[in-house]
Design a protein around this motif. Sequence first.
Motif, PDB file in Angstrom:
ATOM      1  N   GLU A 188       0.219  15.857  -5.288  1.00 22.95           N
ATOM      2  CA  GLU A 188      -1.243  16.664  -5.358  1.00 22.95           C
ATOM      3  C   GLU A 188      -2.319  15.739  -5.806  1.00 22.95           C
ATOM      4  N   GLY A 189      -3.679  15.740  -5.085  1.00 21.94           N
ATOM      5  CA  GLY A 189      -4.306  14.999  -5.549  1.00 21.94           C
ATOM      6  C   GLY A 189      -4.158  13.345  -5.465  1.00 21.94           C
ATOM      7  N   ASP A 190      -4.798  12.642  -6.221  1.00 21.54           N
ATOM      8  CA  ASP A 190      -4.665  11.102  -6.278  1.00 21.54           C
ATOM      9  C   ASP A 190      -5.026  10.568  -7.820  1.00 21.54           C
ATOM     10  N   ALA A 191      -4.611   9.237  -7.809  1.00 22.61           N
ATOM     11  CA  ALA A 191      -4.895   8.636  -9.311  1.00 22.61           C
ATOM     12  C   ALA A 191      -4.907   7.323  -9.085  1.00 22.61           C
ATOM     13  N   LEU A 192      -5.404   6.467 -10.087  1.00 20.55           N
ATOM     14  CA  LEU A 192      -5.332   5.166 -10.343  1.00 20.55           C
ATOM     15  C   LEU A 192      -4.273   4.751 -11.270  1.00 20.55           C
ATOM     16  N   PHE A 193      -3.302   4.143 -10.697  1.00 19.07           N
ATOM     17  CA  PHE A 193      -2.239   3.472 -11.481  1.00 19.07           C
ATOM     18  C   PHE A 193      -2.191   1.976 -11.871  1.00 19.07           C
ATOM     19  N   GLY A 194      -1.734   1.764 -13.025  1.00 21.05           N
ATOM     20  CA  GLY A 194      -1.655   0.443 -13.501  1.00 21.05           C
ATOM     21  C   GLY A 194      -2.611   0.029 -14.639  1.00 21.05           C
ATOM     22  N   PRO A 195      -2.682  -1.268 -15.019  1.00 19.51           N
ATOM     23  CA  PRO A 195      -3.517  -2.024 -15.846  1.00 19.51           C
ATOM     24  C   PRO A 195      -5.200  -1.618 -15.585  1.00 19.51           C
ATOM     25  N   SER A 196      -5.961  -1.566 -16.463  1.00 19.68           N
ATOM     26  CA  SER A 196      -7.169  -1.419 -16.094  1.00 19.68           C
ATOM     27  C   SER A 196      -8.097  -2.469 -15.151  1.00 19.68           C
ATOM     28  N   ASP A 197      -7.550  -3.543 -15.230  1.00 23.60           N
ATOM     29  CA  ASP A 197      -8.152  -4.685 -14.477  1.00 23.60           C
ATOM     30  C   ASP A 197      -7.640  -4.915 -12.987  1.00 23.60           C
ATOM     31  N   ASN A 198      -6.260  -3.912 -12.838  1.00 26.91           N
ATOM     32  CA  ASN A 198      -5.657  -4.043 -11.479  1.00 26.91           C
ATOM     33  C   ASN A 198      -5.157  -2.920 -11.258  1.00 26.91           C
ATOM     34  N   GLN A 199      -6.265  -1.803 -11.211  1.00 26.99           N
ATOM     35  CA  GLN A 199      -5.523  -0.370 -10.764  1.00 26.99           C
ATOM     36  C   GLN A 199      -5.566  -0.019  -9.251  1.00 26.99           C
ATOM     37  N   VAL A 200      -4.535   0.730  -8.989  1.00 23.63           N
ATOM     38  CA  VAL A 200      -4.249   0.627  -7.638  1.00 23.63           C
ATOM     39  C   VAL A 200      -4.243   2.302  -7.351  1.00 23.63           C
ATOM     40  N   LYS A 201      -4.886   2.848  -6.336  1.00 24.77           N
ATOM     41  CA  LYS A 201      -5.096   4.092  -5.951  1.00 24.77           C
ATOM     42  C   LYS A 201      -3.811   4.711  -5.170  1.00 24.77           C
ATOM     43  N   VAL A 202      -3.331   5.883  -5.608  1.00 26.77           N
ATOM     44  CA  VAL A 202      -2.129   6.337  -4.786  1.00 26.77           C
ATOM     45  C   VAL A 202      -2.385   7.807  -4.951  1.00 26.77           C
ATOM     46  N   GLU A 203      -2.329   8.107  -3.318  1.00 25.09           N
ATOM     47  CA  GLU A 203      -2.837   9.378  -2.891  1.00 25.09           C
ATOM     48  C   GLU A 203      -1.534  10.407  -2.544  1.00 25.09           C
ATOM     49  N   ASP A 204      -1.934  11.728  -2.464  1.00 26.18           N
ATOM     50  CA  ASP A 204      -0.873  12.730  -1.947  1.00 26.18           C
ATOM     51  C   ASP A 204       0.136  12.136  -0.838  1.00 26.18           C
ATOM     52  N   ARG A 205       1.295  12.537  -0.999  1.00 18.92           N
ATOM     53  CA  ARG A 205       2.367  12.262  -0.266  1.00 18.92           C
ATOM     54  C   ARG A 205       2.692  10.669  -0.084  1.00 18.92           C
ATOM     55  N   HIS A 206       2.296   9.901  -1.021  1.00 23.29           N
ATOM     56  CA  HIS A 206       2.733   8.479  -1.020  1.00 23.29           C
ATOM     57  C   HIS A 206       3.380   8.160  -2.439  1.00 23.29           C
ATOM     58  N   ILE A 207       4.249   7.070  -2.217  1.00 26.42           N
ATOM     59  CA  ILE A 207       5.062   6.493  -3.330  1.00 26.42           C
ATOM     60  C   ILE A 207       4.239   5.382  -3.866  1.00 26.42           C
ATOM     61  N   GLY A 208       4.332   5.008  -5.190  1.00 30.16           N
ATOM     62  CA  GLY A 208       3.721   3.766  -5.623  1.00 30.16           C
ATOM     63  C   GLY A 208       4.941   2.882  -6.316  1.00 30.16           C
ATOM     64  N   VAL A 209       5.381   1.781  -5.967  1.00 21.63           N
ATOM     65  CA  VAL A 209       6.475   1.041  -6.394  1.00 21.63           C
ATOM     66  C   VAL A 209       5.877   0.205  -7.587  1.00 21.63           C
ATOM     67  N   LEU A 210       6.500   0.148  -8.733  1.00 29.03           N
ATOM     68  CA  LEU A 210       5.907  -0.627  -9.673  1.00 29.03           C
ATOM     69  C   LEU A 210       6.857  -1.886 -10.065  1.00 29.03           C
ATOM     70  N   GLU A 211       5.966  -3.048 -10.468  1.00 25.83           N
ATOM     71  CA  GLU A 211       6.793  -4.432 -10.661  1.00 25.83           C
ATOM     72  C   GLU A 211       7.747  -4.098 -11.812  1.00 25.83           C
ATOM     73  N   ASN A 212       8.946  -4.957 -11.577  1.00 25.56           N
ATOM     74  CA  ASN A 212       9.882  -5.196 -12.503  1.00 25.56           C
ATOM     75  C   ASN A 212       9.775  -6.430 -13.055  1.00 25.56           C
ATOM     76  N   ILE A 213      10.056  -6.495 -14.430  1.00 25.87           N
ATOM     77  CA  ILE A 213       9.792  -7.587 -15.028  1.00 25.87           C
ATOM     78  C   ILE A 213      10.804  -8.546 -15.595  1.00 25.87           C
TER      79      ILE A 213
END
Length: 297
Positions: free
Chosen positions: A208-233
Motif C-alpha cells: 500500500e502506498g510508497d516510502a523512502l527506504f535506506g540512509p538519509s543520504d541514499n534513500q530509494v523509493k519503493v512503490e506499491d507491489r514492489h520489492i526492495g532488496v537490502l544490501e548484505n554486509i
Amino acid sequence: MLNNISRKVIKVAKGYDTQDGAGVSLQRVIGGPINEKELDPFLMLDAFKSDNPDDYIEGFPSHPHRGQQTFTYMIEGAMEHKDNKGNKGLLLPGMVQVMNAGRGIIHSEIPQQRDGMMFGFQFWVNLKSVDKMSEPWYKDIPSSEIEEIIIPGQKKVRVIAGHYEGIEGVVKNIRVNPIFLDVKLEPNTKFSVDIPDFDHNSFVYVFEGDALFGPSDNQVKVEDRHIGVLENIDTTTNAKNDPTPNKLEVVGGKNGVRFLFLSAKPLREPIVQHGPFVMNSTFEIQKAFFDYQMGLF
C-alpha cells in the motif's frame, strides 16, 4: 547498537504476473525477478490480490511439498487448508499459517468464499539439509495472538516473528528464525528496525502506498507491489571505526505506506528445486518424485 546506519536498497523490482494452482492469478516476486539465491533462505514470495472470483475461486488443489517450510499471511478473505496428515485449518484475515513440509506432505488450499477480496502472501523458506527430512507439521496462528505496537497518527507494527521493540513474535517455529513485521506508517512518518546479525538477507515488500527506504543520504523509493532488496554486509571489509549498516530506516510517502519487512541469516547450501520439491542435489529431487509416486509422503 552503537554507530550503526541504515542499510541501502540495492534492487527494486515488481513481481511477474502469473498463475498457479488451478488458475489462481498472482504476482511472483521471489522466484520471479528476484531469484532464490539472492535472498537465501527465502525461496519464494507470491502475492495474491483480487476481488474477481475467477482469479482465485479454484484455489490450489492437492499437491505435494518436500524440503521447505511455507507460511501464508492473509490480509483479506478465507482459505481452507487440508493435508494428508489429518490437519485442517481456516485461514482468516490477519492470520498466519505455517507448514513444515519436511520429508513430505500433500495439502490443498481452497478459498471459502464465492466473491469478495482475496488478498494475502505465501512465502517458502528453505530448510537446512539436516532438517529436510524432518517430520511434517502444520499450525494456524490466530490474528488475536499477533502482538501490535500502535502509535495513533504515526504507525502500526504487527510483530509476526522475531523481535521488535521488546516484543517477540508469536511465530517461533520457522527454522531460520526470521524477523517478519507488517508495518503501516502514516504520511512522512519515520520508522527504523534493527537487523540483528551482520550476515542477514533482508527485504521489504510494499503493498500500500510508497516510502523512502535506506540512509538519509541514499534513500530509494519503493512503490506499491514492489520489492526492495537490502544490501548484505561483509564486516571483514569494514574499518574498525566505520559505521555499521545494521538497521533499516524508512520514511512514509505522502499517502502513507504499508509493507512487509523480512530478514534472516542465509543457509548457504546448494539449492536444487523442481516444482514443489526443494533439496540439495538432483538425486534427492529424483528421490522425492519416486517417494511421492510410491505413496510414501
